[in-house]
Design an enzyme around this catalytic site. Structure first.
Site, PDB file in Angstrom:
ATOM      1  CD  GLU A  69      30.025  28.886  52.264  1.00 37.00           C
ATOM      2  OE1 GLU A  69      30.744  29.711  52.778  1.00 37.00           O
ATOM      3  OE2 GLU A  69      30.332  28.279  51.223  1.00 37.00           O
ATOM      4  CB  THR A 101      38.729  27.561  46.644  1.00 38.72           C
ATOM      5  OG1 THR A 101      39.182  27.804  45.311  1.00 38.72           O
ATOM      6  CG2 THR A 101      39.582  26.499  47.310  1.00 38.72           C
ATOM      7  CG  ASP A 155      37.502  27.829  51.571  1.00 34.95           C
ATOM      8  OD1 ASP A 155      37.736  27.585  52.774  1.00 34.95           O
ATOM      9  OD2 ASP A 155      37.338  28.981  51.132  1.00 34.95           O
ATOM     10  NE  ARG A 172      30.658  33.186  46.546  1.00 31.42           N
ATOM     11  CZ  ARG A 172      31.848  33.633  46.938  1.00 31.42           C
ATOM     12  NH1 ARG A 172      32.823  32.768  47.179  1.00 31.42           N
ATOM     13  NH2 ARG A 172      32.059  34.919  47.112  1.00 31.42           N
ATOM     14  CG  HIS A 223      33.811  31.143  52.328  1.00 30.26           C
ATOM     15  ND1 HIS A 223      32.627  31.241  51.633  1.00 30.26           N
ATOM     16  CD2 HIS A 223      34.703  31.907  51.639  1.00 30.26           C
ATOM     17  CE1 HIS A 223      32.790  32.048  50.601  1.00 30.26           C
ATOM     18  NE2 HIS A 223      34.047  32.465  50.585  1.00 30.26           N
ATOM     19  CB  ALA A 280      40.045  30.134  49.899  1.00 23.49           C
TER      20      ALA A 280
HETATM   21  P1  NAI Z   1      37.420  36.249  37.825  1.00 22.78           P
HETATM   22  O1  NAI Z   1      36.185  37.026  37.511  1.00 22.78           O
HETATM   23  O2  NAI Z   1      38.737  36.908  37.670  1.00 22.78           O
HETATM   24  O3  NAI Z   1      37.432  34.904  36.975  1.00 22.78           O
HETATM   25  C1  NAI Z   1      36.347  34.063  36.806  1.00 22.78           C
HETATM   26  C2  NAI Z   1      36.527  33.304  35.515  1.00 22.78           C
HETATM   27  O4  NAI Z   1      35.494  32.311  35.442  1.00 22.78           O
HETATM   28  C3  NAI Z   1      36.427  34.162  34.249  1.00 22.78           C
HETATM   29  O5  NAI Z   1      37.515  33.900  33.388  1.00 22.78           O
HETATM   30  C4  NAI Z   1      35.105  33.716  33.636  1.00 22.78           C
HETATM   31  O6  NAI Z   1      35.102  33.799  32.205  1.00 22.78           O
HETATM   32  C5  NAI Z   1      35.031  32.287  34.099  1.00 22.78           C
HETATM   33  N1  NAI Z   1      33.692  31.689  34.060  1.00 22.78           N
HETATM   34  C6  NAI Z   1      32.490  32.312  34.112  1.00 22.78           C
HETATM   35  N2  NAI Z   1      31.506  31.386  34.039  1.00 22.78           N
HETATM   36  C7  NAI Z   1      32.102  30.185  33.930  1.00 22.78           C
HETATM   37  C8  NAI Z   1      31.621  28.862  33.784  1.00 22.78           C
HETATM   38  N3  NAI Z   1      30.311  28.587  33.774  1.00 22.78           N
HETATM   39  N4  NAI Z   1      32.527  27.860  33.669  1.00 22.78           N
HETATM   40  C9  NAI Z   1      33.853  28.121  33.694  1.00 22.78           C
HETATM   41  N5  NAI Z   1      34.361  29.349  33.822  1.00 22.78           N
HETATM   42  C10 NAI Z   1      33.499  30.377  33.936  1.00 22.78           C
HETATM   43  O7  NAI Z   1      37.200  35.746  39.342  1.00 22.78           O
HETATM   44  P2  NAI Z   1      38.314  35.256  40.361  1.00 22.78           P
HETATM   45  O8  NAI Z   1      38.878  36.407  41.085  1.00 22.78           O
HETATM   46  O9  NAI Z   1      39.238  34.332  39.680  1.00 22.78           O
HETATM   47  O10 NAI Z   1      37.394  34.460  41.411  1.00 22.78           O
HETATM   48  C11 NAI Z   1      36.666  33.305  41.018  1.00 22.78           C
HETATM   49  C12 NAI Z   1      35.644  32.979  42.077  1.00 22.78           C
HETATM   50  O11 NAI Z   1      36.306  32.570  43.287  1.00 22.78           O
HETATM   51  C13 NAI Z   1      34.804  34.196  42.535  1.00 22.78           C
HETATM   52  O12 NAI Z   1      33.701  34.413  41.690  1.00 22.78           O
HETATM   53  C14 NAI Z   1      34.378  33.825  43.933  1.00 22.78           C
HETATM   54  O13 NAI Z   1      33.115  33.206  43.872  1.00 22.78           O
HETATM   55  C15 NAI Z   1      35.432  32.810  44.372  1.00 22.78           C
HETATM   56  N6  NAI Z   1      36.231  33.302  45.495  1.00 22.78           N
HETATM   57  C16 NAI Z   1      36.277  32.547  46.636  1.00 22.78           C
HETATM   58  C17 NAI Z   1      36.998  32.963  47.715  1.00 22.78           C
HETATM   59  C18 NAI Z   1      37.084  32.150  48.963  1.00 22.78           C
HETATM   60  O14 NAI Z   1      37.504  32.670  50.014  1.00 22.78           O
HETATM   61  N7  NAI Z   1      36.728  30.884  48.938  1.00 22.78           N
HETATM   62  C19 NAI Z   1      37.718  34.251  47.701  1.00 22.78           C
HETATM   63  C20 NAI Z   1      37.663  34.942  46.420  1.00 22.78           C
HETATM   64  C21 NAI Z   1      36.920  34.480  45.374  1.00 22.78           C
END
Ligand code: NAI
Length: 334
Positions: A262, A231, A257, A233, A302, A304
């Site tokens: 996409e 969910t 998602d 990218r 998309h 979520a």
């Molecule tokens: P966040 O910034 O709070 O957390 C992201 C975490 O991933 C951090 O702890 C970071 O250290 C870690 N990270 C960075 N690079 C990494 C790697 N190579 N391997 C493992 N972990 C790694 O972001 P949040 O709010 O948790 O969102 C995560 C992602 O979810 C967003 O970047 C966005 O792309 C996606 N998203 C998707 C949505 C949807 O509707 N499908 C809606 C909101 C966010």
């Protein structure tokens, strides 16, 4: 100050128009993807607001010489070229925390659809067939879930997973041992996570460094019969490698998602109309159409983030971001 809002749905229009009453705010239903479009509808824009289907590349920026701010109505911001924004002194702000519970809940919607064959049962019963054959699922209790990325969303997934009685392991390049102790999960390497998890779920941002985080180089090390849930990218997963892992029977299923490419679905008409569908676009579009038909996959478009409550939070933060920028105190800069 001219504000142009791309990918504007009716509810975006109503909410934002009411908050910028009497100001120069314009709404465009399509995503912003080409320099021509930028020139046509946003050449004088001081601020643009976009969602995730826009692609703000250097040549798109070049057609908006007055632009000072991009307010993305999303957490992820990989659709805005950071170097080009920096070079032009353009501030990019996002919505960091609108929907950790919302996205985490959808993650479990995908997991439960696959674990209990809801998608197959739905198709069957819609056709008047009430037979149970072939719909046996599996319990989540006692299974191991591997959470990749323990940020806002990943941590919420961990909390929900405990509610199902699951064991939780996690991988993050920036582990937080205090939270791990508090929320009762264990950090492991990505390799160990893939080898040990019955369900792998991705919650990391997409960066140039982690494209195809799950791909041909490591998907084969996943546990026999595991599920892959994405969910985060689409670019985090190599679709070709995923299809092979499903075809070989290594993976039981995938819940997506987000899918690589996409945006081609949403831009399909524009691409075909403009006659600029490249061979790579066509290949990706065909591959994605194949995915949609697979019974071992549950795909959502998309959505979520897409709950009434989350959208209200996204719009409220976007308004605050734009107002703070105008007051000279920008916030939520990425
Ligand atoms: P966040 O910034 O709070 O957390 C992201 C975490 O991933 C951090 O702890 C970071 O250290 C870690 N990270 C960075 N690079 C990494 C790697 N190579 N391997 C493992 N972990 C790694 O972001 P949040 O709010 O948790 O969102 C995560 C992602 O979810 C967003 O970047 C966005 O792309 C996606 N998203 C998707 C949505 C949807 O509707 N499908 C809606 C909101 C966010």
């Amino acid at each position: 100050m001219a504000i142009v809002v791309f990918e504007a749905e009716e509810n975006d229009r109503q909410y934002l128009a009411a908050r910028f009453l009497g100001e120069d705010i314009r709404f465009v239903p399509e995503p912003l993807t080409t320099p021509e479009q930028a020139k046509r509808v946003a050449a004088d824009a001081d601020v643009i607001s976009v969602f995730v289907h826009s692609r703000i590349t250097p040549d798109v920026f070049a057609e908006m010489p007055a632009l000072k701010m991009v307010a993305t109505r999303s957490t992820g911001f990989d659709h805005v070229d950071p170097a080009a924004a920096l070079e032009r002194g353009i501030i990019v702000s996002n919505v960091p925390t609108y929907g950790e519970n919302t996205v985490a809940e959808h993650t479990f919607a995908l997991i439960l659809a696959l674990s209990r064959n809801l998608h197959k049962a739905y198709v069957r019963t819609s056709a008047g067939d009430m037979s149970m054959h072939g719909l046996t699922g599996f319990d989540l209790q006692g299974k191991t879930i591997g959470v990749v990325g323990t940020g806002h969303i990943g941590l919420h997934v961990i909390r929900i997973a405990h509610g199902f009685g699951m064991n939780v392991i996690a991988y993050d390049p920036y582990p937080n041992s205090t939270l791990a102790e508090l929320l009762n999960y264990k950090y492991v390497s990505l390799d160990d996570l893939l080898a040990q998890s019955d369900i792998v779920t991705l919650h990391a941002p997409l960066t140039p460094q982690n494209k195809h985080l799950i791909g041909a180089h490591n998907i084969g090390t996943m546990k026999q019969g595991a599920l892959l849930i994405n969910t985060a990218r689409g670019g985090l997963v190599d679709t070709v490698a995923l299809i092979s892992a499903l075809d070989s029977g290594l993976l039981r299923g995938a819940g997506l998602d987000v899918i690589e490419g996409e945006e081609i679905f949403s831009e399909e008409k524009q691409l075909l109309g403009a006659g600029n569908m490249t061979e790579e676009h066509l290949r990706m579009a065909l591959r994605n159409i194949t995915l949609l038909r697979r019974p071992d996959m549950v795909i959502t478009p998309h959505i979520a983030f897409d709950s009434t409550e989350a959208i209200e939070r996204i719009l409220a933060t976007t308004v605050e971001n734009i107002r703070a920028f105008r007051a000279g105190t920008p916030r939520n800069m990425v």
